[in-house]
Design an enzyme around this catalytic site. Structure first.
Site, short mmCIF file in Angstrom:
data_model
loop_
_atom_site.label_atom_id
_atom_site.label_comp_id
_atom_site.label_asym_id
_atom_site.label_seq_id
_atom_site.Cartn_x
_atom_site.Cartn_y
_atom_site.Cartn_z
N LYS A 192 12.56 -14.96 2.95
CA LYS A 192 11.82 -14.57 4.15
C LYS A 192 10.49 -13.92 3.83
CE LYS A 192 15.22 -14.05 7.83
NZ LYS A 192 15.72 -13.10 8.84
N LYS A 212 19.60 -25.60 5.45
CA LYS A 212 20.55 -25.21 6.48
C LYS A 212 19.90 -25.26 7.86
CE LYS A 212 19.92 -20.27 6.70
NZ LYS A 212 20.23 -18.92 6.41
N LYS A 258 17.12 -21.18 12.99
CA LYS A 258 16.24 -20.91 14.13
C LYS A 258 14.78 -21.05 13.75
CE LYS A 258 19.32 -17.21 15.17
NZ LYS A 258 19.77 -15.98 15.76
P1 TYM Z 1 21.98 -14.67 11.99
O1 TYM Z 1 21.55 -14.16 13.31
O2 TYM Z 1 20.98 -15.32 11.11
O3 TYM Z 1 23.17 -15.68 12.17
C1 TYM Z 1 24.31 -15.32 12.92
C2 TYM Z 1 25.57 -15.93 12.32
O4 TYM Z 1 25.45 -17.36 12.27
C3 TYM Z 1 25.72 -17.80 10.95
N1 TYM Z 1 24.87 -18.97 10.67
C4 TYM Z 1 25.33 -20.15 10.26
N2 TYM Z 1 26.59 -20.57 10.00
C5 TYM Z 1 26.73 -21.85 9.59
N3 TYM Z 1 25.69 -22.71 9.44
C6 TYM Z 1 24.42 -22.33 9.68
N4 TYM Z 1 23.40 -23.18 9.55
C7 TYM Z 1 24.20 -20.98 10.11
N5 TYM Z 1 23.09 -20.27 10.45
C8 TYM Z 1 23.52 -19.05 10.79
C9 TYM Z 1 25.36 -16.64 10.06
O5 TYM Z 1 26.01 -16.72 8.81
C10 TYM Z 1 25.84 -15.47 10.88
O6 TYM Z 1 27.22 -15.26 10.71
N6 TYM Z 1 22.30 -10.62 9.15
C11 TYM Z 1 23.00 -11.38 10.16
C12 TYM Z 1 23.35 -10.59 11.40
C13 TYM Z 1 24.06 -9.31 11.16
C14 TYM Z 1 25.42 -9.17 10.81
C15 TYM Z 1 25.66 -7.76 10.72
C16 TYM Z 1 26.47 -10.07 10.58
C17 TYM Z 1 23.53 -8.07 11.25
N7 TYM Z 1 24.49 -7.12 11.01
C18 TYM Z 1 26.90 -7.27 10.39
C19 TYM Z 1 27.71 -9.56 10.23
C20 TYM Z 1 27.92 -8.16 10.15
C21 TYM Z 1 22.11 -12.53 10.56
O7 TYM Z 1 20.92 -12.50 10.44
O8 TYM Z 1 22.75 -13.52 11.18
#
Ligand code: TYM
Length: 334
Positions: free
Chosen positions: A112, A195, A198
């Site tokens: 990032k 992957k 967004k």
């Molecule tokens: P974020 O918002 O990027 O994504 C949310 C969740 O979706 C999953 N994900 C995917 N799974 C499969 N294939 C994909 N292409 C894909 N893209 C996204 C992510 O693995 C995630 O589970 N840092 C985290 C948010 C967060 C969090 C936490 C998660 C903040 N605090 C505490 C768990 C526990 C994030 O940016 O997810």
């Protein structure tokens, strides 16, 4: 009893990767009758600049998406991170526990921040410490996420271990990452090596939870594939990332194993398989999209759900933060 926590960023649209890798898993966990907290991580979202009006809309839309997908705000605690101040308070403590070197090794930080790390926000660098706080401020035991969050969860464990060690306590638990199912890493529809995300500039690379049936069908029809027919065993997908991705998506949506799917579709051409996948995707996603739109018509109701969630959450987080402060020597009334 297990306590489950997970979060999703309210930045941009929810996509199929978020749904199959995370949200759908949350719904599965809810059925197991555990205590669970699901969070719209608005404080994480602002590690890169967000338009304030868009952030509000995305947060409410994400909450609507959680409910539309099947989370019940009575059973699960639904919150936005900024309304439960203990997350940010514990994150500060963890900023003082985590080491610079640990953060520098995070692949998500490297991706990032890119080559221009000097210009990235300090918050983006500290992102994983806030994530550790999100989890540990509940003493959560299970964290369902997609594959891309694995490294952050390992860091969460390292922070818990170092805190316990530095203060000679056994206070923060070592959390289990739960990375399960056929769709822990959903790939871009345009490029099987990236992957689904967004931030991909091509909207055709992902299926959004706000896409209508026509858009979903069109994106699947145009998804990149190879010219071969589908194999009849999982082994035959090994060197075929695009084919594997579409089969994984099918398996996750149909709640079948990859082998079961291939037993049905092995030997078919993509011209035959894609319409099957599109029909399944529309059947599974459209009710969620429609319900999300309906819920968004009553934003007051969404705001009330989040306010009520944060009250319930704080009954858990306030005592844990207070004990943490006590352990590290902050003066306070007892
Ligand atoms: P974020 O918002 O990027 O994504 C949310 C969740 O979706 C999953 N994900 C995917 N799974 C499969 N294939 C994909 N292409 C894909 N893209 C996204 C992510 O693995 C995630 O589970 N840092 C985290 C948010 C967060 C969090 C936490 C998660 C903040 N605090 C505490 C768990 C526990 C994030 O940016 O997810």
């Amino acid at each position: 009893t297990p306590r489950v926590f997970s979060g999703i960023q309210p930045s941009g649209n929810l996509h199929l990767g978020n749904y199959l890798g995370a949200l759908k898993r949350f719904v599965d966990w809810q059925a197991k009758d555990v205590e669970s907290i699901y969070c719209m991580v608005d404080l994480h979202a602002i590690t890169v600049w967000q338009d304030p009006a868009d952030l509000k809309k995305s947060t409410r839309e994400l909450c609507a998406g959680f409910i539309a997908a099947g989370l019940d705000p009575e059973k699960s605690i639904l919150i936005n991170q900024s309304q439960v101040p203990e997350h940010a308070q514990l994150a500060w403590v963890f900023n003082c526990v985590a080491r610079m070197g640990w953060m520098q090794r995070m692949t998500q930080w490297k991706d990032k921040a890119g080559k221009n790390a000097q210009n990235a926000s300090l918050g983006l660098f500290a992102y994983p410490a806030l994530m550790a706080a999100d989890i540990l401020v509940y003493h959560a035991t299970h964290v369902p996420v997609g594959e891309d969050q694995k490294q952050h969860l390992e860091l969460t464990r390292d922070i818990a271990i170092k805190f316990n060690h530095d203060y000679g306590v056994n206070f923060f638990p070592e959390t289990e990452p739960v990375i399960e199912g056929a769709a822990t890493r959903v790939m871009s529809l345009r490029d099987g090596s990236k992957k689904m995300s967004k931030s991909d500039p091509s909207d055709a690379s992902r299926i959004n939870l706000t896409d209508d049936a026509d858009a979903i069908a069109k994106k699947i029809r145009k998804a990149k594939t190879d010219p071969e027919a589908l194999p009849s065993e999982a082994k035959g997908l090994e060197e075929r990332p695009e084919a594997r991705n579409l089969v994984n998506i099918y398996a996750a949506m149909a709640e079948m194993s990859v082998d079961q799917v291939l037993a049905e579709v092995g030997g078919k051409q993509f011209s035959e398989f894609k319409p099957m996948l599109a029909d399944l995707a529309v059947a599974k996603m459209s009710p969620i999209t429609t319900e999300m739109a309906r819920l968004m018509e009553n934003q007051d109701e969404i705001d009330k759900i989040l306010a009520r969630g944060s009250e319930r959450a704080r009954a858990i987080t306030a005592p844990i933060l207070s004990q943490t402060y006590d352990i590290i020597g902050m003066v306070r009334p007892v």
